[in-house]
Design an enzyme around this catalytic site. Structure first.
Site, PDB file in Angstrom:
ATOM      1  N   GLY A 195       0.829  -1.196   0.000  1.00 51.61           N
ATOM      2  CA  GLY A 195       0.000   0.000   0.000  1.00 51.61           C
ATOM      3  C   GLY A 195       0.860   1.241   0.000  1.00 51.61           C
ATOM      4  O   GLY A 195       2.068   1.164   0.215  1.00 51.61           O
ATOM      5  N   PRO A 197       2.542   4.854   1.168  1.00 55.01           N
ATOM      6  CA  PRO A 197       3.136   5.208   2.455  1.00 55.01           C
ATOM      7  C   PRO A 197       2.090   5.785   3.408  1.00 55.01           C
ATOM      8  O   PRO A 197       1.184   6.493   2.961  1.00 55.01           O
ATOM      9  CB  PRO A 197       4.158   6.280   2.100  1.00 55.01           C
ATOM     10  CG  PRO A 197       4.366   6.178   0.652  1.00 55.01           C
ATOM     11  CD  PRO A 197       3.143   5.581   0.058  1.00 55.01           C
ATOM     12  N   GLY A 198       2.225   5.475   4.660  1.00 53.73           N
ATOM     13  CA  GLY A 198       1.354   6.084   5.664  1.00 53.73           C
ATOM     14  C   GLY A 198      -0.013   5.467   5.799  1.00 53.73           C
ATOM     15  O   GLY A 198      -0.888   6.037   6.434  1.00 53.73           O
ATOM     16  N   THR A 199      -0.225   4.302   5.203  1.00 54.84           N
ATOM     17  CA  THR A 199      -1.549   3.684   5.323  1.00 54.84           C
ATOM     18  C   THR A 199      -1.609   2.696   6.486  1.00 54.84           C
ATOM     19  O   THR A 199      -2.584   1.987   6.635  1.00 54.84           O
ATOM     20  CB  THR A 199      -1.934   2.953   4.036  1.00 54.84           C
ATOM     21  OG1 THR A 199      -0.840   2.183   3.594  1.00 54.84           O
ATOM     22  CG2 THR A 199      -2.343   3.929   2.968  1.00 54.84           C
ATOM     23  N   GLY A 200      -0.561   2.618   7.254  1.00 58.14           N
ATOM     24  CA  GLY A 200      -0.628   1.809   8.470  1.00 58.14           C
ATOM     25  C   GLY A 200      -0.079   0.406   8.330  1.00 58.14           C
ATOM     26  O   GLY A 200      -0.469  -0.473   9.087  1.00 58.14           O
ATOM     27  N   LYS A 201       0.826   0.175   7.402  1.00 57.82           N
ATOM     28  CA  LYS A 201       1.379  -1.179   7.251  1.00 57.82           C
ATOM     29  C   LYS A 201       2.243  -1.555   8.453  1.00 57.82           C
ATOM     30  O   LYS A 201       2.076  -2.619   9.045  1.00 57.82           O
ATOM     31  CB  LYS A 201       2.211  -1.262   5.962  1.00 57.82           C
ATOM     32  CG  LYS A 201       1.387  -1.006   4.721  1.00 57.82           C
ATOM     33  CD  LYS A 201       2.202  -1.158   3.463  1.00 57.82           C
ATOM     34  CE  LYS A 201       3.297  -0.122   3.339  1.00 57.82           C
ATOM     35  NZ  LYS A 201       2.797   1.256   3.242  1.00 57.82           N
ATOM     36  N   HIS A 416      -8.668  35.853  -9.299  1.00 57.03           N
ATOM     37  CA  HIS A 416      -8.248  34.521  -9.720  1.00 57.03           C
ATOM     38  C   HIS A 416      -9.026  33.446  -8.956  1.00 57.03           C
ATOM     39  O   HIS A 416      -9.622  32.551  -9.555  1.00 57.03           O
ATOM     40  CB  HIS A 416      -6.732  34.379  -9.480  1.00 57.03           C
ATOM     41  CG  HIS A 416      -6.145  33.052  -9.840  1.00 57.03           C
ATOM     42  ND1 HIS A 416      -5.351  32.875 -10.936  1.00 57.03           N
ATOM     43  CD2 HIS A 416      -6.254  31.833  -9.266  1.00 57.03           C
ATOM     44  CE1 HIS A 416      -4.973  31.603 -11.019  1.00 57.03           C
ATOM     45  NE2 HIS A 416      -5.518  30.953 -10.000  1.00 57.03           N
ATOM     46  N   GLU A 417      -9.084  33.607  -7.649  1.00 53.11           N
ATOM     47  CA  GLU A 417      -9.753  32.573  -6.849  1.00 53.11           C
ATOM     48  C   GLU A 417     -11.253  32.560  -7.108  1.00 53.11           C
ATOM     49  O   GLU A 417     -11.870  31.504  -7.224  1.00 53.11           O
ATOM     50  CB  GLU A 417      -9.477  32.776  -5.351  1.00 53.11           C
ATOM     51  CG  GLU A 417      -8.021  32.577  -4.951  1.00 53.11           C
ATOM     52  CD  GLU A 417      -7.430  31.259  -5.431  1.00 53.11           C
ATOM     53  OE1 GLU A 417      -8.185  30.270  -5.542  1.00 53.11           O
ATOM     54  OE2 GLU A 417      -6.218  31.218  -5.715  1.00 53.11           O
ATOM     55  N   HIS A 420     -11.999  30.649 -10.207  1.00 53.51           N
ATOM     56  CA  HIS A 420     -12.120  29.206  -9.971  1.00 53.51           C
ATOM     57  C   HIS A 420     -13.493  28.876  -9.401  1.00 53.51           C
ATOM     58  O   HIS A 420     -14.194  27.979  -9.881  1.00 53.51           O
ATOM     59  CB  HIS A 420     -11.084  28.737  -8.937  1.00 53.51           C
ATOM     60  CG  HIS A 420      -9.681  28.631  -9.443  1.00 53.51           C
ATOM     61  ND1 HIS A 420      -9.352  27.903 -10.550  1.00 53.51           N
ATOM     62  CD2 HIS A 420      -8.503  29.136  -8.958  1.00 53.51           C
ATOM     63  CE1 HIS A 420      -8.030  27.967 -10.737  1.00 53.51           C
ATOM     64  NE2 HIS A 420      -7.505  28.724  -9.789  1.00 53.51           N
TER      65      HIS A 420
HETATM   66  P1  ADP Z   1       3.288   2.705   6.565  1.00 50.51           P
HETATM   67  O1  ADP Z   1       2.165   2.088   5.803  1.00 50.51           O
HETATM   68  O2  ADP Z   1       4.023   3.691   5.716  1.00 50.51           O
HETATM   69  O3  ADP Z   1       4.171   1.728   7.248  1.00 50.51           O
HETATM   70  P2  ADP Z   1       2.686   3.457   9.232  1.00 50.51           P
HETATM   71  O4  ADP Z   1       2.150   2.182   9.704  1.00 50.51           O
HETATM   72  O5  ADP Z   1       4.066   3.779   9.647  1.00 50.51           O
HETATM   73  O6  ADP Z   1       2.565   3.588   7.675  1.00 50.51           O
HETATM   74  O7  ADP Z   1       1.694   4.598   9.685  1.00 50.51           O
HETATM   75  C1  ADP Z   1       2.136   5.836  10.168  1.00 50.51           C
HETATM   76  C2  ADP Z   1       1.188   6.391  11.190  1.00 50.51           C
HETATM   77  O8  ADP Z   1      -0.064   6.732  10.591  1.00 50.51           O
HETATM   78  C3  ADP Z   1       0.827   5.402  12.265  1.00 50.51           C
HETATM   79  O9  ADP Z   1       1.750   5.439  13.300  1.00 50.51           O
HETATM   80  C4  ADP Z   1      -0.534   5.867  12.716  1.00 50.51           C
HETATM   81  O10 ADP Z   1      -0.434   6.872  13.681  1.00 50.51           O
HETATM   82  C5  ADP Z   1      -1.135   6.469  11.474  1.00 50.51           C
HETATM   83  N1  ADP Z   1      -2.046   5.544  10.803  1.00 50.51           N
HETATM   84  C6  ADP Z   1      -1.928   5.063   9.550  1.00 50.51           C
HETATM   85  N2  ADP Z   1      -2.968   4.268   9.222  1.00 50.51           N
HETATM   86  C7  ADP Z   1      -3.758   4.210  10.305  1.00 50.51           C
HETATM   87  C8  ADP Z   1      -4.979   3.538  10.591  1.00 50.51           C
HETATM   88  N3  ADP Z   1      -5.583   2.757   9.697  1.00 50.51           N
HETATM   89  N4  ADP Z   1      -5.518   3.715  11.806  1.00 50.51           N
HETATM   90  C9  ADP Z   1      -4.924   4.509  12.714  1.00 50.51           C
HETATM   91  N5  ADP Z   1      -3.779   5.153  12.509  1.00 50.51           N
HETATM   92  C10 ADP Z   1      -3.181   5.035  11.318  1.00 50.51           C
HETATM   93 ZN    ZN Z   2      -5.514  29.014  -9.413  1.00 54.76          ZN
END
Ligand code: ADP
Ligand code: ZN
Ligand code: MG
Length: 599
Positions: A195, A197-201, A416-417, A420
Site C-alpha cells: 500500500g 506510504p502512511g496507510t498503516g502497514k 483569480h480565486e 475558480h
Molecule cells: P506505513 O504504511 O508507511 O508503514 P505506518 O504504519 O508507519 O505507515 O503509519 C504511520 C502512522 O499513521 C501510524 O503510526 C498511525 O499513527 C497512522 N495511521 C496510519 N494508518 C492508520 C490507521 N488505519 N488507523 C490509525 N492510525 C493510522
Molecule cells: Zn488558481
C-alpha cells in the site's frame, strides 16, 4: 579486527625498538674507557654496573648526576681497581626502579592504549553497521517483541478491515494450530502488506505483535544491507535460525523492497543485495509450514519485487492497505482524537469529507496539528475550527500572516480565486465550493479555493473530468477578462489541468481521437504514480495535440461562464478582498441573491 591487533603489536615493537633506545641514549652518554679510568682516579664515580659488553657508571659533577657508558675492555684489574676506590658501589644494578618504570612506559601503557582505542573504534563501527557486535559477523539484529510490548492492538488500527481480517486469521493460527491441522489446512508461509506510504502497514504489523501470543521478530529490510558482501545473507540465516528455535512465531520484515528488488542481469548489479535475497528465498523454502513461523513483510513498491518472492509458498498472500475511504478516514480521525482532548460535538464527518486522498499518517498529523493550534491559542481542548485550520495546514502549509502583498496583487489573486469558484459553481459536474481564501500559505500558494465532495467518489466521469479542467482554468480566465494580462500565478493550475487531460487520453480512453488503448503505463502506483509513455513518437505528438485541444476547449468554457457572470465576479472578488477568507455558504448566498447592479 585481526588487522587491528597486528597493527597495534607492530607499532608497540617499533616504539620500543626506535624511540625507547633513543630516550635512553639521551640519558646515557657514550664515552671511552680512558675517561672511565680518569673519573675513577679522580674519585668522581658513585656507582658502576659492569655488564657483559659495556660498563655503565654514574658520575657526580657539580651536584648533577650523569650516567655514562663505555665499552668493556679486557681489564683483569678492574675489580681490584673498583675495590680500591672505597666510595664506589659496583656490580649493583642501580637502575632497578627505572627498569620497572621503563617496562610500564614501553609495554603496558601502549597495550592499554591500543585496547582502549580498539574498543572505541569497535563501538563506532558497530554503530555504523547498525547494532550488533562487530566481532560476530552477520548476526541478525531483529528486535524481539512479545505480546503487548508494542503497545498496539487491532483497536489502534481504524479502517483496513480486510487487512485486519487476514492478519487475524494468522494470529488465530498461531494461537491454535491444531484447529487448522485437523482439517488439513496449512497456513500461508508469508503475507505481504502492500500500500501507499502512511496507510498503516507498519502499524498493522505492530498490532499483530500485540495480538499474537508468540514472539515477534521485527527487522527492517535496510538492516540487511551491509558494507561487506555476504553479511546480509548471514543475517538472514541467523534470523531464521532464531525464528525456528522460537517457533511458533512471527517474523516481520519492513520495507522488504530494499532487499527484494528484481534481480536483473544488468552489469553492476548489487551482489550483496542479490545474495541476501537468494538467502531469504532459500530460508523461506527451508522451513516447515506446520511449525508455525509466519513471515510478514511490508512494501510500497510491490511491482519492483522479485517474482520469485511472490510465488506460492513464499509471500503468497497479499494484504492491501489502501488509502482510507470516507468512513475509514472518519474512523482514523476518531482513533487519534481519543489521545487528545476534544470538544464533544466535533463533526468528524465533515473533516473526513475535506480530506479525500489523505493517508492515515496525514490524518494523524491533522489531529496533532489541531492540538498544537489549540495550545497556541490558549485553549484547553480542540474544537472544530482547529481541525479545519489544520486540514489546510496539512494541505497547503501554515498561513504566512506577515507576508507583504501589494494591494494590486491581492486584487489579482482575489479575482483569480473567484474565477475558480464561479466556474465550479456554475457547472453541474463540479464539487461544491467549501472555502475561498487569499491568505498566503507557506507552501507558496497565494490563495486557494477548496472544493469538497459530499460523498465518496470512486469513479470520475468524462464530464466531471472536463468540469475539473474548466475549474482549473477559471483562475487564469478571470485574470484575462479583468486585467487583460497573465500572471505566473496559474502555474500549479496548469500543471494539474495538464495531468488530468493527459490521463483522460492516455489512460482513461476519454478522447475522441483514440479508442481504448493504453498509451501510458503507471510505474509505481503507490508512490506518486509516475507514468511512462508506451507509444510511438508520432502518437505521442498526437497526444500532446489532443491534450492541448481538450484544455483549450475547457478554457473557452470557463471564459464563457465568467463573461456571463461578470457582475457576480466583480461583486464576489470585492467581498473576498475585504474578508480575505469566505466560506462556501457566504459565496453561494451572494451568488444566488438578486442580480447586482452593474458595476
Ligand atoms: P506505513 O504504511 O508507511 O508503514 P505506518 O504504519 O508507519 O505507515 O503509519 C504511520 C502512522 O499513521 C501510524 O503510526 C498511525 O499513527 C497512522 N495511521 C496510519 N494508518 C492508520 C490507521 N488505519 N488507523 C490509525 N492510525 C493510522
Ligand atoms: Zn488558481
Ligand atoms: Mg512503514
Amino acid at each position: 579486527m585481526i588487522i587491528f591487533i597486528c597493527i597495534s603489536i607492530a607499532s608497540i615493537l617499533l616504539l620500543n625498538m626506535t624511540i625507547m633506545p633513543m630516550l635512553n641514549k639521551s640519558r646515557i652518554k657514550e664515552t671511552n674507557y680512558s675517561f672511565f679510568l680518569d673519573m675513577l682516579d679522580e674519585n668522581k664515580i658513585k656507582q658502576v654496573k659492569v655488564e657483559s659488553s659495556e660498563i655503565r657508571f654514574e658520575v657526580e659533577e657539580d651536584g648533577k648526576k650523569q650516567v655514562y657508558s663505555t665499552a668493556r675492555m679486557n681489564d683483569p684489574d678492574l675489580v681490584d681497581r673498583l675495590h680500591a676506590n672505597s666510595s664506589v658501589v659496583f656490580t649493583e644494578s642501580f637502575e632497578e626502579n627505572n627498569l620497572l618504570l621503563e617496562f610500564i612506559v614501553s609495554w603496558v601503557l601502549p597495550i592499554v592504549f591500543f585496547i582502549v582505542l580498539g574498543n572505541l573504534l569497535m563501538k563506532g563501527m558497530t554503530k555504523r553497521l547498525g547494532g550488533g557486535n562487530a566481532m560476530a559477523f552477520g548476526k541478525s539484529n531483529a528486535k524481539i517483541y512479545v505480546k503487548a510490548q508494542t503497545g498496539k492492538t487491532f483497536a489502534d488500527v481504524a479502517g483496513q478491515d480486510e487487512a485486519k481480517e487476514a492478519l487475524q486469521e494468522i494470529v488465530d493460527f498461531l494461537h491454535n494450530p491444531k484447529k487448522y491441522a485437523d482439517i488439513g489446512a496449512s497456513m500461508p508461509k508469508g503475507a505481504l502488506l502492500v500500500g501507499p506510504p502512511g496507510t498503516g502497514k507498519t502499524l498493522l504489523a505492530k498490532a499483530v505483535a500485540g495480538e499474537a501470543d508468540v514472539p515477534f521478530f521485527s527487522i527492517s529490510g535496510s538492516e540487511f544491507v551491509e558494507m561487506f558482501v555476504g553479511m546480509g545473507a548471514a543475517k538472514v540465516r541467523d534470523l531464521f535460525k532464531q525464528a525456528n528455535e522460537k517457533a511458533p512465531c512471527i517474523v516481520f520484515i519492513d520495507e522488504i523492497d530494499t532487499i527484494g528488488k528484481k534481480r536483473d542481469g544488468n552489469l553492476g548489479g548489487n551482489d550483496e543485495r542479490e545474495q541476501t535475497l537468494n538467502q531469504l528465498l532459500t530460508e523461506m523454502d527451508g522451513f516447515d509450514g506446520q511449525k508455525g513461523v509466519v513471515i510478514l513483510a511490508a512494501t510500497n513498491r510491490p511491482e519492483s519485487l522479485d517474482p520469485a518472492l511472490l510465488r506460492p509458498g513464499r509471500f503468497d498472500r497479499r494484504i492491501p492497505a489502501e488509502l482510507p475511504d470516507l468512513a475509514g478516514r472518519e474512523a482514523i480521525l476518531k482513533v487519534h482524537a481519543k489521545n487528545v482532548k476534544c470538544d464533544d460535538n466535533i463533526d468528524y464527518n465533515s473533516i473526513a469529507c475535506a480530506t479525500a486522498g489523505a493517508s492515515g499518517a496525514e490524518l494523524a498529523n491533522i489531529i496533532n496539528e489541531a492540538a498544537l493550534r489549540a495550545v497556541r491559542n490558549g485553549k484547553d481542548r480542540i474544537d472544530q475550527s482547529d481541525l479545519e485550520e489544520s486540514v489546510e495546514v496539512v494541505i497547503a502549509g501554515y498561513q504566512r500572516k506577515n507576508a507583504v502583498i501589494s494591494q494590486k496583487e491581492k486584487e489579482i489573486i482575489a479575482y483569480h480565486e473567484i474565477g475558480h469558484a464561479l466556474v465550479a459553481a456554475k457547472q453541474k459536474d463540479s464539487a461544491p465550493v467549501h472555502k475561498i481564501t487569499i491568505i498566503p500559505r507557506t507552501s507558496g500558494a497565494l490563495g486557494y479555493t477548496m472544493q469538497v465532495d459530499e460523498g465518496e467518489k470512486h469513479l470520475m466521469t468524462k464530464d466531471e473530468a472536463l468540469a475539473r479542467i474548466a475549474v482549473l482554468t477559471g483562475g487564469r480566465s478571470a485574470e484575462e477578462l479583468i486585467f487583460g494580462n497573465f500572471t505566473s500565478g496559474a502555474s500549479n493550475d496548469i500543471e494539474q489541468a495538464t495531468k488530468i487531460a493527459r490521463a483522460m487520453i492516455t489512460r482513461y480512453g476519454m478522447s475522441e481521437k483514440f479508442d481504448m488503448i493504453a498509451l501510458e503505463t503507471v510505474n509505481n502506483q503507490y508512490l506518486g504514480g509516475d507514468t511512462s509513455l508506451a507509444c510511438s513518437a508520432e502518437t505521442a505528438a498526437k497526444v500532446d495535440e489532443e491534450v492541448n485541444s481538450i484544455i483549450r476547449k475547457c478554457h473557452e468554457t470557463a471564459i464563457e461562464i465568467l463573461k456571463n457572470n461578470i457582475n457576480k465576479l466583480h461583486e464576489l472578488a470585492a467581498f473576498l478582498l475585504e474578508k480575505e477568507t469566505i466560506t462556501g455558504d457566504e459565496f453561494m448566498d451572494i451568488l444566488n441573491k438578486e442580480p447586482a447592479l452593474n458595476v
